[in-house]
Design an enzyme around this catalytic site. Structure first.
Site, mmCIF file in Angstrom:
data_model
loop_
_atom_site.group_PDB
_atom_site.id
_atom_site.type_symbol
_atom_site.label_atom_id
_atom_site.label_comp_id
_atom_site.label_asym_id
_atom_site.label_seq_id
_atom_site.Cartn_x
_atom_site.Cartn_y
_atom_site.Cartn_z
ATOM 1 N N ALA A 149 3.813 2.255 -5.898
ATOM 2 C CA ALA A 149 4.735 1.004 -5.353
ATOM 3 C C ALA A 149 4.450 0.926 -3.999
ATOM 4 O O ALA A 149 4.745 -0.057 -3.221
ATOM 5 C CB ALA A 149 6.069 1.481 -5.389
ATOM 6 N N ARG B 188 -3.078 1.220 4.751
ATOM 7 C CA ARG B 188 -4.483 1.680 5.160
ATOM 8 C C ARG B 188 -5.518 1.244 4.240
ATOM 9 O O ARG B 188 -6.626 1.316 4.944
ATOM 10 C CB ARG B 188 -4.397 3.101 5.150
ATOM 11 C CG ARG B 188 -3.272 3.606 6.368
ATOM 12 C CD ARG B 188 -3.076 5.223 5.885
ATOM 13 N NE ARG B 188 -2.204 5.401 4.886
ATOM 14 C CZ ARG B 188 -1.777 6.774 4.692
ATOM 15 N NH1 ARG B 188 -2.255 7.855 4.937
ATOM 16 N NH2 ARG B 188 -0.797 6.828 3.438
ATOM 17 N N LYS C 236 -3.975 -0.916 -3.984
ATOM 18 C CA LYS C 236 -5.108 0.124 -3.927
ATOM 19 C C LYS C 236 -5.242 0.548 -5.346
ATOM 20 O O LYS C 236 -6.662 1.014 -5.555
ATOM 21 C CB LYS C 236 -4.798 1.272 -2.937
ATOM 22 C CG LYS C 236 -3.782 2.193 -3.051
ATOM 23 C CD LYS C 236 -3.842 3.327 -2.178
ATOM 24 C CE LYS C 236 -2.652 4.026 -2.152
ATOM 25 N NZ LYS C 236 -2.544 5.143 -1.038
ATOM 26 N N GLN D 156 10.364 -0.851 -7.685
ATOM 27 C CA GLN D 156 10.842 -0.119 -6.388
ATOM 28 C C GLN D 156 10.611 -1.290 -5.413
ATOM 29 O O GLN D 156 9.757 -1.509 -4.844
ATOM 30 C CB GLN D 156 9.936 1.088 -5.938
ATOM 31 C CG GLN D 156 10.869 1.579 -4.664
ATOM 32 C CD GLN D 156 9.960 2.717 -4.042
ATOM 33 O OE1 GLN D 156 8.558 2.756 -4.260
ATOM 34 N NE2 GLN D 156 10.452 3.633 -3.168
ATOM 35 N N GLY E 131 1.273 17.256 3.140
ATOM 36 C CA GLY E 131 2.124 18.149 3.487
ATOM 37 C C GLY E 131 1.834 19.853 3.111
ATOM 38 O O GLY E 131 1.003 20.115 2.223
ATOM 39 N N ASN F 159 -6.566 6.750 0.482
ATOM 40 C CA ASN F 159 -5.719 6.072 1.290
ATOM 41 C C ASN F 159 -6.639 4.734 2.023
ATOM 42 O O ASN F 159 -5.964 3.792 2.474
ATOM 43 C CB ASN F 159 -4.961 6.580 2.543
ATOM 44 C CG ASN F 159 -4.112 7.792 1.789
ATOM 45 O OD1 ASN F 159 -3.279 7.383 1.053
ATOM 46 N ND2 ASN F 159 -4.071 9.053 2.411
ATOM 47 N N ASN G 61 -32.344 -21.196 -22.825
ATOM 48 C CA ASN G 61 -31.058 -21.227 -23.601
ATOM 49 C C ASN G 61 -29.985 -22.375 -23.454
ATOM 50 O O ASN G 61 -28.907 -22.443 -23.842
ATOM 51 C CB ASN G 61 -30.405 -19.937 -23.634
ATOM 52 C CG ASN G 61 -30.311 -19.275 -22.364
ATOM 53 O OD1 ASN G 61 -30.716 -19.820 -21.270
ATOM 54 N ND2 ASN G 61 -29.241 -18.583 -22.162
ATOM 55 N N SER H 116 -50.540 -19.692 -25.613
ATOM 56 C CA SER H 116 -50.096 -19.438 -24.115
ATOM 57 C C SER H 116 -49.762 -20.763 -23.372
ATOM 58 O O SER H 116 -50.372 -21.688 -23.931
ATOM 59 C CB SER H 116 -51.135 -18.825 -23.206
ATOM 60 O OG SER H 116 -51.384 -17.634 -23.936
HETATM 61 C C1 UD1 Z 1 2.315 12.574 0.081
HETATM 62 C C2 UD1 Z 1 3.254 13.764 0.009
HETATM 63 C C3 UD1 Z 1 2.380 15.074 0.811
HETATM 64 C C4 UD1 Z 1 1.024 15.167 -0.048
HETATM 65 C C5 UD1 Z 1 0.152 13.975 -0.046
HETATM 66 C C6 UD1 Z 1 -0.949 14.344 -1.183
HETATM 67 C C7 UD1 Z 1 5.494 13.212 0.213
HETATM 68 C C8 UD1 Z 1 6.620 12.746 1.227
HETATM 69 N N1 UD1 Z 1 4.236 13.627 0.815
HETATM 70 O O1 UD1 Z 1 1.768 12.102 1.280
HETATM 71 O O2 UD1 Z 1 3.010 15.937 0.647
HETATM 72 O O3 UD1 Z 1 0.255 16.226 0.757
HETATM 73 O O4 UD1 Z 1 0.912 13.048 -0.491
HETATM 74 O O5 UD1 Z 1 -1.811 13.106 -1.341
HETATM 75 O O6 UD1 Z 1 5.447 12.928 -0.960
HETATM 76 N N2 UD1 Z 1 4.882 5.619 -2.947
HETATM 77 C C9 UD1 Z 1 5.900 4.747 -3.664
HETATM 78 N N3 UD1 Z 1 7.117 4.517 -3.152
HETATM 79 C C10 UD1 Z 1 7.441 4.785 -1.802
HETATM 80 C C11 UD1 Z 1 6.234 5.836 -1.190
HETATM 81 C C12 UD1 Z 1 5.227 6.173 -1.953
HETATM 82 O O7 UD1 Z 1 5.563 4.210 -4.774
HETATM 83 O O8 UD1 Z 1 8.338 4.514 -1.399
HETATM 84 C C13 UD1 Z 1 3.822 6.120 -3.678
HETATM 85 C C14 UD1 Z 1 2.674 5.461 -2.992
HETATM 86 O O9 UD1 Z 1 1.972 4.400 -3.522
HETATM 87 C C15 UD1 Z 1 1.511 6.829 -3.413
HETATM 88 C C16 UD1 Z 1 2.418 7.999 -3.376
HETATM 89 O O10 UD1 Z 1 3.675 7.628 -3.434
HETATM 90 O O11 UD1 Z 1 0.818 6.453 -4.692
HETATM 91 C C17 UD1 Z 1 2.372 8.893 -2.090
HETATM 92 O O12 UD1 Z 1 2.695 8.239 -1.038
HETATM 93 P P1 UD1 Z 1 1.911 7.988 0.512
HETATM 94 O O13 UD1 Z 1 2.440 7.198 1.329
HETATM 95 O O14 UD1 Z 1 0.389 8.072 0.175
HETATM 96 O O15 UD1 Z 1 2.128 9.876 0.760
HETATM 97 P P2 UD1 Z 1 1.273 10.488 1.827
HETATM 98 O O16 UD1 Z 1 1.887 10.331 2.968
HETATM 99 O O17 UD1 Z 1 0.020 10.591 1.342
HETATM 100 CA CA CA Z 2 -1.535 9.510 -0.132
#
Ligand code: UD1
Ligand code: CA
Length: 457
Positions: free
Chosen positions: A15, A20, A27, A80, A146, A232, A374, A411
């Site tokens: 969602a 980025r 994406k 969401q 994380g 990302n 064609n 030809s």
């Molecule tokens: C997240 C993890 C991090 C991990 C990393 C791995 C959390 C808080 N952090 O960080 O620990 O190392 O992924 O790639 O979980 N999304 C939603 N709704 C939201 C927020 C996010 O659907 O409200 C989805 C995004 O579209 C994405 C995924 O959740 O597919 C991860 O969100 P993103 O913002 O990319 O998390 P990271 O900062 O990369």
């Molecule tokens: Ca991510």
């Protein structure tokens, strides 16, 4: 293979705004090997025997839902509406989780290199008694991920980059974003997560501390970094594409395909190439290609939507477009384009030719520069050429038209009416020779040249 008889719901989070990515679309719709990123994630789930999927979507929900379709799975869609973090996102799928599953697997839509192995490993951790299992990896560069804080085999916490102390930031064992949660406890645990952190978001990662506070157990299981590479930015998308290509080429070579310079061969998600096929450098496969045993693909060929039978030869510099079907031992040579056409077994289309909307019989030879005309500006028409026919160089075959078995086309012909079997067709002006005329032409030219020179003096 499913590790246990426990049932499972996979929640795919997709969602996000994809900020980025700097894109006009989500994406997860961006392709890797010609297939939307999210479809790769669904493929991995299906391979792991997981058939119930909850999609958490925001932007481009209809398109993402369509891209995630897979005959092996049933998926529900949950929107969401506000983007308040990964824990909030999982709760958007509350209705699906509440149906009651042994395992709930949370996975991100932007990790297209994941395979069934870590999915199965995460579920095995639950079967082994853990309440939460996090798939981790050793990051070459942990920035942004994380960090997993592990002590004596217990996962104590996951600390997001922004909230981590200097000592915690030095940890290289990171959260891959793939997590298995005891399905009977998932909603309760996630419901207890707060948003007191640097970003003010509800972090799914906080589930680790929540479950421990409730007397439960969390563990981390390591997987190769490649499988969990997230996307990302477009730069990361290019890295993921490269890793995907490397993996698939290697698998093909292990399965008996020869590639002289594998790093220059580009495959699609569904490219199927049989044993003993040789692929020369710089070949691109679009979607929908199958190549049978013993075929040779010479350099600089571009092939999509085509079937190449055993022992056939393509290129160098050949282009096979959708609907091209080559029979056994057929040849399509340099600077030839074939579209929606059948080239019979042993037939040859060797030089500078366009064959579109045609059926060509066995062992027929198509001379250099032959064009099937064609398209009349509105409709496409069919050209039929029988077996053992011979089309002389630089002929235009104006469809719809049929040329019989064993027929010859002289030809330079423009063929507008059917040619019967074994006939010779001359579709060009008859040549005329004027005896001695060249001498006169030469004398006239020389006189003109002399006159010019004199005038200039
Ligand atoms: C997240 C993890 C991090 C991990 C990393 C791995 C959390 C808080 N952090 O960080 O620990 O190392 O992924 O790639 O979980 N999304 C939603 N709704 C939201 C927020 C996010 O659907 O409200 C989805 C995004 O579209 C994405 C995924 O959740 O597919 C991860 O969100 P993103 O913002 O990319 O998390 P990271 O900062 O990369
Ligand atoms: Ca991510």
């Amino acid at each position: 293979m499913i590790a246990t008889k426990r049932n499972c719901l996979a929640v795919i989070l997709a969602a996000g705004e994809s900020t980025r990515m700097k894109s006009s679309r989500s994406k997860v719709l961006h392709p890797v090997a010609g297939r939307p990123m999210i479809a790769h994630v669904v493929d991995a789930l299906a391979a792991a025997g997981i058939s119930d999927i909850a999609l958490v979507l925001g932007r481009d929900a209809d398109k993402v839902e369509a891209a995630a379709q897979n005959p092996a799975v049933t998926s529900s869609v949950h929107i969401q509406t506000e983007r308040l973090g990964t824990a909030h996102a999982v709760l958007a799928a509350r209705e699906a989780i509440a149906k009651g599953y042994d395992d709930v697997l949370v996975i991100f839509g932007d990790t297209p290199l994941v395979t069934e192995a870590p999915l199965t490993a995460a579920r095995a951790g639950l079967a082994g008694g853990a309440d939460v299992v996090v798939i981790g990896f050793e990051a070459a560069d942990p920035t942004g991920y994380g960090r997993l804080i592990v002590e004596n085999g217990e996962l104590l916490a996951i600390r997001e980059q922004k909230d981590a102390s200097a000592a915690e930031r030095a940890i290289t064992y990171c959260n891959g974003g793939l997590m298995a949660i005891d399905g009977r406890k998932a909603l309760d645990l996630i419901g207890r997560i707060g948003n007191a952190n640097a970003k003010g978001e509800y972090y799914l990662t906080d589930i680790v501390e929540v479950v421990r506070a409730a007397g439960g157990r969390a563990i981390a299981v390591a997987a190769p970094e490649e499988e969990l590479t997230g996307c990302n930015t477009r730069a990361e998308l290019a890295v993921i594409e490269r890793l995907w290509q490397q993996r698939r080429r290697r698998q093909m070579m292990l399965d008996g395909v020869s590639m002289i310079a594998p790093e220059t061969v580009f495959l699609s998600y569904d490219t199927r190439i049989a044993q003993d096929v040789t692929i020369e450098p710089n070949v691109v496969f679009g979607p929908g290609v199958t190549v049978e045993s013993g075929a040779v693909i010479h350099s600089f060929s571009h092939i999509e939507g085509a079937h190449v039978s055993a022992e056939a030869e393509i290129g160098p510099y050949a282009r096979l477009r959708p609907g091209a079907r080559l029979g056994a031992g057929a040849k399509v040579g340099n600077f030839c384009e074939v579209k929606q056409a059948e080239i019979g077994a042993g037939a040859k289309v060797n030089h500078l030719t366009y064959i579109g909307d045609a059926i060509i019989g066995e062992k027929t030879n198509i001379g250099a520069g032959t064009i099937t005309c064609n398209y009349d500006g509105i409709n496409k028409h069919l050209t039929r050429i029988g077996a053992n026919a011979f089309i002389g160089s630089n002929s235009s075959l104006v469809a719809p038209v049929s040329i019989g078995d064993g027929a010859y086309v002289a030809s330079g012909s423009v063929i507008t009416t059917d040619v019967p079997d074994d006939a010779v067709a001359f579709g060009r002006a008859r040549q005329e020779n004027k005896a001695g005329r060249a001498v006169l032409v030469r004398e006239r030219n020389q006189a003109a040249k002399a006159a010019r020179k004199k005038a200039a003096e």
